[in-house]
Design an enzyme around this catalytic site. Structure first.
Site, PDB file in Angstrom:
ATOM      1  N   ASP A 398       0.875  -0.973  -0.063  1.00 22.22           N
ATOM      2  CA  ASP A 398      -0.173   0.070  -0.088  1.00 22.22           C
ATOM      3  C   ASP A 398       0.954   1.256   0.040  1.00 22.22           C
ATOM      4  OD1 ASP A 398      -2.279   1.636   0.303  1.00 22.22           O
ATOM      5  OD2 ASP A 398      -1.909   1.823   2.407  1.00 22.22           O
ATOM      6  N   GLU A 487      -9.048  13.480   6.745  1.00 18.41           N
ATOM      7  CA  GLU A 487     -10.258  14.197   7.356  1.00 18.41           C
ATOM      8  C   GLU A 487     -10.055  15.282   8.365  1.00 18.41           C
ATOM      9  OE1 GLU A 487     -14.120  12.232   8.577  1.00 18.41           O
ATOM     10  OE2 GLU A 487     -14.902  13.025   6.909  1.00 18.41           O
ATOM     11  N   PHE A 528     -18.734   8.017   3.499  1.00 18.22           N
ATOM     12  CA  PHE A 528     -17.573   7.646   2.390  1.00 18.22           C
ATOM     13  C   PHE A 528     -17.442   6.053   2.811  1.00 18.22           C
ATOM     14  CE2 PHE A 528     -13.244   6.154   2.018  1.00 18.22           C
ATOM     15  CZ  PHE A 528     -12.972   6.786   0.551  1.00 18.22           C
ATOM     16  N   GLY A 665      -5.091   3.590  -4.286  1.00 12.33           N
ATOM     17  CA  GLY A 665      -6.266   4.473  -4.752  1.00 12.33           C
ATOM     18  C   GLY A 665      -6.214   5.885  -4.994  1.00 12.33           C
TER      19      GLY A 665
END
EC number: 7.6.2.1
Length: 1110
Positions: A398, A487, A528, A665
């Site tokens: 990742d 966030e 989300f 991502g």
């Protein structure tokens, strides 16, 4: 009111309406008997022995030796006493049982000390008031009252709490390892109506929910109460294993109890992973068994022919039994199965487990993999995969939190087509500002404080409203609890620019807009997830307007923008620039909604939110209907720095021929630039983009979706073949499921050993799919660690895990297995050669007790220590020369070739061990005139020769000598002679005359110098070819390790001897300039003006180093 009849589970209070009585009758019985008692242990005092034995005899090897033990009881077949098989079997079963017992005790201690907790008290509601009750007496459907700092006894639906809006904080450290507090919130209807005991007494709702499962991140249910239905999710649930924090008291309804709770469901076995060596070892054991059957069959045939030709005609061999030659051969077959049973290694598997356990401890104790900042050591969470760490071919990583620090900082933004970044900003004007926050643009602050640019104000208002952050007040300071670092960074940025998130309830959110407090009504929160890649919030403004705010990835936002939206092209250009600077981006947008449109949509949303089947898919479909025709506001850019040592680690692993794939991502530009910054990509590489590559057979109609399974598989093969030709691969815009799919494709089509490494919940599938999963304990909680096989705190520790621990574990295990097979063949095949001289009668060549103790005491300790401690080069050289890792990837140190080499080595050693003593005993006379050439003396000489040979052989194979290794070899030989002289003594023969029959043999035989010379000759002939072959291999065909050691020795020799002062000279602290001065020019008396250069010798050139006087 209609309900689905397929609902899996439910809880009820007080009375059940008659309409549901028939549908749920079966479940009523189940609920009534469901208690909260748990059993985390696998065994107890009564069941431990029978259950453990039952499990152990499921293993083929143990069952095989149990069958041999039964055969040895049959008088017509047995050729060995029963104890020769029983003693090793009992020892193996005993060691394994102790290990299983320790594992069970550890497993029990991991589940909150269930015995103590089972007796802990809590308050349950029994009309008309709460009464204290033991945890074990709680049942599904009970209402309980929990107090501050108390443990949660079951999986409980939060009804109400002492905090406003039934907010309750829980600590989940014992559940998932995360130390930050989580918030839970009761439904608005239960918060308003279930605060008092009298109200709780009238609570008669029905809960329909999912079946008990082990998913800690999901709960789906519906509460039916007062002719209405209310959706339930994980935010409403308090799970067993958590503790109540910052909440004086709360009330809840027990949904799952005892073994049905999620923490107990997670106590089951995880998916078993098996190493390549395990699979190969099993096939080799099967091969040995086949060889054993063939050898025994051949010897049985030999016995049949021998009896027909010789045995039946010799009067002195008559035993009075009327048995045919064929029947005697059949009995001989089973006799040889018993005699040669040691060819199948009974102690192999338990020895391998001991070695793996030790190797796992070495990983846990490695201080160089200890992260001091967070007090986090490396942790081997499994003991079965260590040697697989030395065979890794592909690493799937990742990006965020694995290669990067996952500590987010708000760096840049673009608002209405204008990008902001210049100088360091002073936030002293804002009383709510975070002192740690830094930003580099004065013009943005000026724009906000002027209150003239509405789009800029809307930008930061969106950041302060569109989120799921919770806020706490600690010592007059706002503390935000965010679900993700991204966030938290965005809400903190809005706070510093004057839009401060202050508080939230179930249906309101309060912020301070430039020191003016405003409260907005929350109509819907569209959360989300990794598939949606966005979140939205629908608010009713104080003036009655309804507006939807949305933030998400540019790929999903741009396709939902209104044709009338402005700044699309300028914002896209800014996004590309941010991505090239390796910044993480989010697009911000809004949409105004009419009341009629919202009312129609809200009805669909409510129906979807209470659906029990595929609720998430139904909600996503409803979300799609409202999330469209957005108006662009701008975009944010957040920085996430690389972890320390990432480029160096990737470079080292690449030199070890380990291919690294990054699965992220993020968008393509961000991923590519991170690839360059961590040196996964270099300037001399040619970059190929997947968008530019089309399948050769694809047509315009079928270029996106495959027609059938054959084409789908063909495309998968093409993708894997193409990607595996690359030095590095970066997959961007991938979901968690796609990450796991990429790993499985490489495993399927390349048959390669894979490793996945990640730090978040979105990496769990990838970690579980790979052959080895590594979790990083970072900023995204402990989900990845909980699902991993190995865990540590920093990506750079992967280098040491693979190149040091993995390589050592692989080399040690291979050396152990090669030697283990050799010593068993050398020991067992002596019986085979002896058969040609005893009429194939299944007579043993050794004493019974030597056969019993050979694998257990005489030859086990040295090879175990080699499997635990051996190393061909030290850890520094292992990291300095990554090419040392290649033999593990190639499987070069243990394969069928090595197995047959061990087989032929064992055959050769058994030949020498039998025939040299046999030849020496043919015509022998001792010094006292007595002939020691009897069977028992021959057995002692062969056994002694074998013990010396196998222990000296492991000494030749040992690369790293310690005191413990030396002691083990000498101790094994000493134990052999000590036990042998004891069991050959007259005293023990008097006590057990039928068991110990070699009375006085060892003292009599070993006092003969001739027999000692025979032993020396046997050992010498056995070992000399090995020494010669090892010499040739190191000089003519050296291994990579041999070359590294030789190179290091040469470098040590080339190092100049350090300059040494005269020891009588005084130590001085005087220092001067490190560069030459102008002393020569000054002392020469010459003019400073330039003159023709004359070559003159420098007097300092004549200075030489003088050795100190002796």
């Amino acid at each position: 009111m209609p309900f689905d009849t397929d609902m899996e589970w439910f809880s009820l209070r007080n009375q059940l309406p008659s309409i549901f009585l028939n549908i749920y009758f079966v479940f009523i019985v189940r609920v009534a008997t469901r208690g909260n008692g748990i059993k985390t242990y696998k065994y107890n005092a009564l069941t431990f022995i029978p259950l453990n034995l039952l499990e152990q005899f499921k293993r083929v090897a143990n069952l095989y030796f149990l069958a041999l033990l039964i055969l040895q009881i049959i008088p017509e077949i047995t050729t060995l006493p029963w104890y020769t098989t029983l003693v090793p079997l009992v020892l193996v079963l005993g060691i394994t049982a102790i290990k299983d017992l320790v594992d069970d005790l550890v497993r029990t201690s991991c589940f909150e000390h269930d015995k103590e907790w089972g007796g802990e008290m809590t308050e349950t509601f029994s009309k008309p008031r709460f009464q204290e009750s033991k945890w074990m007496n709680i049942h599904v459907g009970d209402v309980v009252r929990l107090k501050k700092n108390g443990h949660i006894p079951a999986d409980i639906l939060l009804l109400s709490s002492s905090n406003p809006n039934s907010l309750c904080y829980v600590e989940t450290a014992e559940l998932d390892g995360e130390t930050n507090l989580k918030f839970k919130m009761g439904l608005k209807v239960t918060d308003e109506r279930l605060q008092e005991e009298g109200q709780l007494a009238q609570f008669d709702a029905m809960i329909v929910c999912e079946e008990p499962n082990n998913r800690l991140d999901k709960f789906t249910g519906t509460m039916c109460w007062r002719k209405d239905r209310f959706p339930l999710d994980l935010d409403n649930m308090m799970l067993r294993g958590c503790r109540i924090r910052n909440t004086d008291e709360c009330h809840g309804l027990v949904i799952f109890a005892g073994a049905d709770t999620k923490i107990m469901r997670n106590g089951g076995k995880t998916r078993f992973k098996r190493t390549k060596i395990d699979e190969l070892m099993n096939y080799m054991v099967y091969s040995i068994f086949v060889i054993l059957i063939l050898v025994c069959a051949g010897l049985a045939i030999g016995n049949t022919f021998w009896y027909e030709e010789v045995g039946s005609k010799a009067w002195y061999l008559k035993d009075g039994k009327d048995q045919t030659a064929s029947y005697r051969g059949f009995l001989s077959f089973w006799g040889y199965i018993i005699v040669l049973n040691t060819m199948v290694p009974i102690s192999l598997y338990v020895s391998v487990e001991v070695i793996r356990l030790g190797q796992s401890k070495f990983i846990n104790w490695d201080l160089q993999m200890y992260y001091q900042e967070k007090d986090t050591p490396a942790k081997a969470r499994t003991t079965t995969l260590n040697e697989q760490l030395g065979q890794i071919e592909y690493v799937f990583s990742d990006k965020t939190g694995t290669l990067t620090q996952n500590i987010m900082a708000f760096k840049k933004c673009t608002i209405a087509g204008r990008t902001f970044v210049q100088d360091l900003v002073d936030f002293s004007w804002n009383k709510y500002a975070d002192s740690k926050f830094e930003y580099l643009d004065h013009s943005l602050v000026a724009c906000i404080r002027s209150k003239k640019d509405k789009e800029t104000l809307e930008f930061f208002k969106l950041l302060s409203l569109c989120h799921t952050v919770m806020v706490e007040q600690k010592e007059d300071e706002l503390v935000y609890q965010a679900a993700s670092p991204d966030e938290g960074a965005l809400v903190t940025a809005a706070r510093n620019f004057g839009f401060v998130f202050l508080s939230r309830t179930q249906d309101t959110i309060t912020i301070s807009e430039m020191d003016q407090e405003m409260t907005y009504e929350v109509l819907a929160l569209l959360d989300f997830n990794s598939d949606r890649k966005r979140m939205s919030i629908i608010l009713r403004f104080p003036d009655g307007r309804i507006r939807l705010y949305c933030k998400g990835a540019d790929t999903v936002i741009y396709e939902r923008l209104s044709p009338n939206s402005r700044h699309k092209e300028v914002t896209q250009t800014a996004l590309d620039i941010f991505a090239n600077q390796t910044l993480r981006t989010l697009c911000l947008c809004y949409k105004d909604i009419s009341k009629q449109e919202f009312d129609a949509w809200a009805k669909k949303h409510k129906d979807a939110s209470v659906a029990m089947g595929n609720r998430e898919a139904a909600l996503d479909q409803v979300y799609e209907q409202i999330e469209n025709n957005f108006m662009m506001i701008g975009a944010t850019a957040i920085e996430d720095k690389l972890q320390d040592g990432v480029p160096a680690t990737i470079a080292k692993l690449a030199k070890a021929d380990i291919k690294i794939w990054v699965l992220t991502g993020d968008k393509k530009e961000t991923a590519e630039n991170i690839g360059y910054s961590c040196e996964l990509l270099t300037d001399d590489m040619q970059i190929h983009y997947g968008d530019d590559i089309k399948p050769a057979s694809a047509t315009p109609q079928d270029s996106t979706q495959p027609i059938d399974d054959w084409e789908k598989e063909s495309r998968q093969v093409d993708f894997v073949n193409m990607a595996c030709e690359c030095e590095a691969v970066i997959c961007c815009r991938v979901t968690p499921k796609q990450k796991a799919n990429v790993v499985s494709l490489v495993k399927k089509y390349k048959k390669a050993v894979t490793l996945s490494i990640g730090d978040g919940a979105n990496d769990v599938n990838m970690i579980k799919t790979a052959d080895i999963g590594v979790g990083i304990s970072g900023q995204e909680g402990m989900q990845a660690v909980m699902s991993s096989d190995y865990a540590f705190a920093q990506f750079r520790y992967l280098e040491r895990l693979l190149l040091v621990h993995g390589r050592w574990s692989y080399i040690r295990m291979c050396k152990f297995l090669r030697y283990f097979f050799f010593k068993n063949f050398a020991f067992t095949l002596v019986h085979f050669w002896y058969s040609f001289f005893n009429g194939f009668s299944a007579q043993v060549a050794y004493e019974d007790w030597f056969i019993t103790l050979y694998n257990v005491m005489y030859s086990s300790l040295p090879v175990l220590l080699v499997g635990l401690l051996d190393q061909d080069v030290n850890d520094k050289l292992s990291r300095k020369f990554p090419k040392l890792y290649l033999p593990g990837q190639q499987g070069a140190l243990f394969n069928y070739k090595n197995f047959f080499i061990s087989l032929f080595h064992g055959i050769f050693t058994s030949l020498v061990v039998f025939f040299i003593p046999y030849g020496a005993f043919l015509q022998t006379m001792g010094q006292d005139g007595e002939a020691p050439s009897d069977y028992q003396s021959l057995a002692v000489v062969m056994a002694s020769s074998l013990i010396f040979t196998v222990n000296l052989q492991i000494s030749l194979d040992t690369s790293y000598w310690t005191f413990v290794n030396c002691f083990a070899v000498l101790c094994s030989i000493a134990i052999y002679f000590g036990i042998m002289f004891d069991i050959h003594s007259a005293g023990i023969h008097v006590i057990f005359p039928s068991t110990f029959t070699f009375t006085g043999v060892a003292p009599n035989a070993l006092r003969q110098p001739y027999l000692w010379l025979t032993i020396i000759l046997t050992v010498g002939i056995s070992l000399l070819p090995v020494i010669f072959i090892q010499f040739l291999c190191k000089t003519i065909w050296p291994s990579v390790g041999d070359n590294v050691r030789h190179k290091e020795e040469e470098e040590e020799k080339k190092k100049p001897a350090p300059f040494q002062r005269d020891r009588r000279s005084r130590r001085s602290a005087y220092a001067f300039s490190h560069s030459r001065g102008y002393a020569d020019l000054i002392a020469s008396g010459r003019s400073i003006r330039r003159r023709p250069a004359v070559a003159r010798p420098d007097p300092r050139d004549s200075i030489t180093e003088v050795p100190p006087s002796q």
